[in-house]
Design a protein around this motif. Structure first.
Motif, mmCIF file in Angstrom:
data_model
loop_
_atom_site.group_PDB
_atom_site.id
_atom_site.type_symbol
_atom_site.label_atom_id
_atom_site.label_comp_id
_atom_site.label_asym_id
_atom_site.label_seq_id
_atom_site.Cartn_x
_atom_site.Cartn_y
_atom_site.Cartn_z
ATOM 1 N N GLU A 56 0.770 -1.325 -0.045
ATOM 2 C CA GLU A 56 -0.203 -0.194 -0.074
ATOM 3 C C GLU A 56 0.859 1.290 -0.107
ATOM 4 O O GLU A 56 0.601 1.998 -0.770
ATOM 5 C CB GLU A 56 -0.900 0.119 1.331
ATOM 6 C CG GLU A 56 -2.183 -0.941 1.294
ATOM 7 C CD GLU A 56 -2.725 -0.869 2.430
ATOM 8 O OE1 GLU A 56 -4.113 -0.619 2.366
ATOM 9 O OE2 GLU A 56 -2.408 -0.807 3.481
ATOM 10 N N LEU A 57 1.908 1.280 0.877
ATOM 11 C CA LEU A 57 2.760 2.318 1.022
ATOM 12 C C LEU A 57 3.472 2.528 -0.307
ATOM 13 O O LEU A 57 3.498 3.769 -0.948
ATOM 14 C CB LEU A 57 4.006 2.322 1.980
ATOM 15 C CG LEU A 57 3.168 2.208 3.371
ATOM 16 C CD1 LEU A 57 4.189 1.909 4.384
ATOM 17 C CD2 LEU A 57 2.677 3.496 3.697
ATOM 18 N N ARG A 58 3.934 1.509 -1.105
ATOM 19 C CA ARG A 58 4.613 1.643 -2.488
ATOM 20 C C ARG A 58 3.519 2.144 -3.318
ATOM 21 O O ARG A 58 4.055 3.036 -4.334
ATOM 22 C CB ARG A 58 5.097 0.203 -2.818
ATOM 23 C CG ARG A 58 5.837 0.568 -4.043
ATOM 24 C CD ARG A 58 6.484 -0.961 -4.308
ATOM 25 N NE ARG A 58 7.642 -1.510 -3.329
ATOM 26 C CZ ARG A 58 7.855 -2.337 -2.577
ATOM 27 N NH1 ARG A 58 6.733 -3.092 -2.429
ATOM 28 N NH2 ARG A 58 8.897 -2.336 -1.841
ATOM 29 N N GLN A 59 2.378 1.837 -3.582
ATOM 30 C CA GLN A 59 1.246 2.286 -4.508
ATOM 31 C C GLN A 59 1.172 3.710 -4.012
ATOM 32 O O GLN A 59 0.991 4.635 -4.915
ATOM 33 C CB GLN A 59 0.209 1.479 -4.382
ATOM 34 C CG GLN A 59 0.140 -0.012 -4.654
ATOM 35 C CD GLN A 59 -1.166 -0.612 -4.693
ATOM 36 O OE1 GLN A 59 -2.023 -0.337 -3.763
ATOM 37 N NE2 GLN A 59 -1.036 -1.855 -5.047
ATOM 38 N N ILE A 60 0.883 4.201 -2.845
ATOM 39 C CA ILE A 60 0.746 5.721 -2.643
ATOM 40 C C ILE A 60 1.803 6.691 -2.974
ATOM 41 O O ILE A 60 1.673 7.480 -3.502
ATOM 42 C CB ILE A 60 0.370 5.630 -1.011
ATOM 43 C CG1 ILE A 60 -1.110 5.169 -0.593
ATOM 44 C CG2 ILE A 60 0.204 7.319 -0.517
ATOM 45 C CD1 ILE A 60 -1.179 4.798 0.936
ATOM 46 N N GLY A 86 11.015 2.978 8.125
ATOM 47 C CA GLY A 86 12.426 2.945 7.655
ATOM 48 C C GLY A 86 12.163 2.400 6.242
ATOM 49 O O GLY A 86 13.115 2.195 5.625
ATOM 50 N N LEU A 87 11.238 2.730 5.618
ATOM 51 C CA LEU A 87 10.895 2.385 4.273
ATOM 52 C C LEU A 87 10.926 3.180 3.221
ATOM 53 O O LEU A 87 10.718 2.929 2.103
ATOM 54 C CB LEU A 87 9.632 1.721 4.013
ATOM 55 C CG LEU A 87 9.282 0.529 5.125
ATOM 56 C CD1 LEU A 87 7.660 0.151 4.874
ATOM 57 C CD2 LEU A 87 10.285 -0.695 4.486
ATOM 58 N N ILE A 88 11.241 4.655 3.516
ATOM 59 C CA ILE A 88 11.294 5.614 2.377
ATOM 60 C C ILE A 88 12.233 5.372 1.352
ATOM 61 O O ILE A 88 11.672 5.534 0.132
ATOM 62 C CB ILE A 88 11.796 7.058 3.210
ATOM 63 C CG1 ILE A 88 10.556 7.342 4.232
ATOM 64 C CG2 ILE A 88 11.870 8.132 2.038
ATOM 65 C CD1 ILE A 88 9.180 7.765 3.572
ATOM 66 N N ASP A 89 13.464 5.037 1.539
ATOM 67 C CA ASP A 89 14.437 4.764 0.569
ATOM 68 C C ASP A 89 13.868 3.652 -0.172
ATOM 69 O O ASP A 89 14.114 3.551 -1.319
ATOM 70 C CB ASP A 89 15.789 4.333 1.092
ATOM 71 C CG ASP A 89 16.316 5.612 1.488
ATOM 72 O OD1 ASP A 89 16.145 6.681 1.297
ATOM 73 O OD2 ASP A 89 17.566 5.269 2.627
ATOM 74 N N GLU A 90 13.361 2.671 0.274
ATOM 75 C CA GLU A 90 12.785 1.650 -0.457
ATOM 76 C C GLU A 90 11.508 1.794 -1.294
ATOM 77 O O GLU A 90 11.503 1.395 -2.558
ATOM 78 C CB GLU A 90 12.208 0.211 0.503
ATOM 79 C CG GLU A 90 11.847 -0.951 -0.187
ATOM 80 C CD GLU A 90 11.511 -2.086 0.886
ATOM 81 O OE1 GLU A 90 10.564 -2.930 0.565
ATOM 82 O OE2 GLU A 90 11.955 -1.878 1.793
ATOM 83 N N ILE A 91 10.609 2.595 -0.880
ATOM 84 C CA ILE A 91 9.380 2.831 -1.459
ATOM 85 C C ILE A 91 9.566 4.090 -2.398
ATOM 86 O O ILE A 91 8.602 4.081 -3.437
ATOM 87 C CB ILE A 91 8.337 3.016 -0.807
ATOM 88 C CG1 ILE A 91 8.044 4.119 0.101
ATOM 89 C CG2 ILE A 91 7.980 1.857 0.234
ATOM 90 C CD1 ILE A 91 6.908 4.370 0.739
ATOM 91 N N CYS A 92 10.353 4.978 -2.431
ATOM 92 C CA CYS A 92 10.525 5.992 -3.382
ATOM 93 C C CYS A 92 11.807 5.536 -4.268
ATOM 94 O O CYS A 92 12.703 5.398 -3.888
ATOM 95 C CB CYS A 92 11.078 7.442 -2.611
ATOM 96 S SG CYS A 92 9.520 8.126 -1.674
#
Length: 106
Positions: A56-60, A86-92
């Motif tokens: 969901e975070l990745r889609q948003i 700590g997912l900002i670098d992974e999802i952006c």
């Protein structure tokens, strides 16, 4: 008990959630907080959102052109959830990490 506190309690009993009380009786809502009488909210339902999944975070995040847009956009709570986990670098994607919009367009 103080008649004013009784009035606050009666107003609080008319509402099912804190948000409803804040909309219907804004001055009483603020007064309850100011006086530290939050026990008057104990009967109210608390609305809690389920945690965001990584997908969901990745889609948003995919809806935004930059991290700043993601952070300041309509989904700022999703940004904060990703940041806390700590997912900002992974999802952006790398194309959106620190690049100015005019650089990313080239």
């Amino acid at each position: 008990m103080n008649p004013y506190i009784e009035k606050l309690r009666d107003r609080a009993r008319l509402c099912r959630t804190r948000g409803e009380m804040q909309k219907r009786f804004p001055s009483e809502y603020r007064e309850i907080h100011r006086r530290g009488l939050t026990f008057l909210f104990d009967h109210m339902q608390r609305k809690r959102r389920q945690k965001y999944t990584v997908e969901e975070l990745r889609q948003i995040a995919g809806r935004y052109m930059s991290r700043t847009d993601f952070k300041n956009g309509d989904d700022s709570s999703a940004y904060m959830a990703a940041w806390r986990r700590g997912l900002i670098d992974e999802i952006c994607p790398p194309s959106r990490q620190g690049k100015h919009l005019h650089e990313a367009a080239q």
